[in-house]
Design a protein around this motif. Structure first.
Motif, PDB file in Angstrom:
ATOM      1  N   VAL A  59     -89.433  49.879  15.402  1.00  0.00           N
ATOM      2  CA  VAL A  59     -89.237  49.493  16.795  1.00  0.00           C
ATOM      3  C   VAL A  59     -87.749  49.244  17.020  1.00  0.00           C
ATOM      4  N   TYR A  60     -87.256  49.686  18.167  1.00  0.00           N
ATOM      5  CA  TYR A  60     -85.840  49.525  18.504  1.00  0.00           C
ATOM      6  C   TYR A  60     -85.695  48.804  19.841  1.00  0.00           C
ATOM      7  N   SER A  61     -84.568  48.155  19.988  1.00  0.00           N
ATOM      8  CA  SER A  61     -84.186  47.663  21.305  1.00  0.00           C
ATOM      9  C   SER A  61     -84.026  48.870  22.222  1.00  0.00           C
ATOM     10  N   ASP A  62     -84.552  48.773  23.419  1.00  0.00           N
ATOM     11  CA  ASP A  62     -84.481  49.901  24.347  1.00  0.00           C
ATOM     12  C   ASP A  62     -83.051  50.347  24.592  1.00  0.00           C
ATOM     13  N   SER A  63     -82.133  49.415  24.609  1.00  0.00           N
ATOM     14  CA  SER A  63     -80.741  49.744  24.925  1.00  0.00           C
ATOM     15  C   SER A  63     -80.032  50.465  23.785  1.00  0.00           C
ATOM     16  N   ARG A  67     -79.175  55.782  19.412  1.00  0.00           N
ATOM     17  CA  ARG A  67     -77.895  55.647  18.706  1.00  0.00           C
ATOM     18  C   ARG A  67     -78.052  54.980  17.351  1.00  0.00           C
ATOM     19  N   PHE A  68     -79.090  54.167  17.217  1.00  0.00           N
ATOM     20  CA  PHE A  68     -79.331  53.443  15.972  1.00  0.00           C
ATOM     21  C   PHE A  68     -80.615  53.964  15.326  1.00  0.00           C
ATOM     22  N   ALA A  69     -80.604  54.030  13.999  1.00  0.00           N
ATOM     23  CA  ALA A  69     -81.789  54.469  13.270  1.00  0.00           C
ATOM     24  C   ALA A  69     -81.985  53.577  12.052  1.00  0.00           C
ATOM     25  N   LEU A  70     -83.201  53.051  11.902  1.00  0.00           N
ATOM     26  CA  LEU A  70     -83.517  52.137  10.805  1.00  0.00           C
ATOM     27  C   LEU A  70     -84.471  52.830   9.845  1.00  0.00           C
ATOM     28  N   SER A  71     -84.179  52.726   8.554  1.00  0.00           N
ATOM     29  CA  SER A  71     -85.050  53.307   7.546  1.00  0.00           C
ATOM     30  C   SER A  71     -85.171  52.340   6.378  1.00  0.00           C
TER      31      SER A  71
END
Length: 123
Positions: A59-63, A67-71
């Motif tokens: 899950v990411y912040s909508d903003s 641009r960001f990717a978590l693995s």
């Protein structure tokens, strides 16, 4: 007790990329959820992203989405936050977090916090 250790912060120019890492040590759990928050000077702490231990749900912040990717690398017990097209507004202290409940990570109340790593984006 779970210990979290962040690395990878520093100075980068606007438009550049950076990868933050967070390693888990101490007592670990197969169901540990992890994530990242950030706090810019004079602003409230902000959720960045969260991930389940298996990596099945992210899950990411909508903003920040796009641009960001978590693995996560389960074997290394490490999460990686890949940040691209960075903007001066991304300047903040980034905190790695963890909790047994994924909801606690995404809601802003995780039990475990790292000490933070500074990310500075110059214009």
């Amino acid at each position: 007790q779970v210990q979290l250790g962040e690395s990878g912060g520093g100075l980068v120019q606007a438009g550049g990329s950076m990868r933050l890492s967070c390693s888990v040590s101490g007592r670990t759990y197969n169901s540990l959820a992890m994530g990242w928050f950030r706090q810019a000077p004079g602003k409230e702490r902000e959720f960045v992203a969260g991930i389940t231990w298996t990596g099945g749900t992210t899950v990411y912040s909508d903003s920040l989405k796009g641009r960001f990717a978590l693995s996560i690398n389960i074997a290394k017990q490490t999460t990686y936050l890949e940040m691209s097209n960075l903007e001066p507004e991304d300047t903040a202290v980034y905190y790695c977090v963890a909790d047994l409940q994924f909801r606690a990570v995404t809601s802003g109340s995780p039990l475990y916090w790292g000490s933070g790593t500074q990310v500075t984006v110059s214009s």
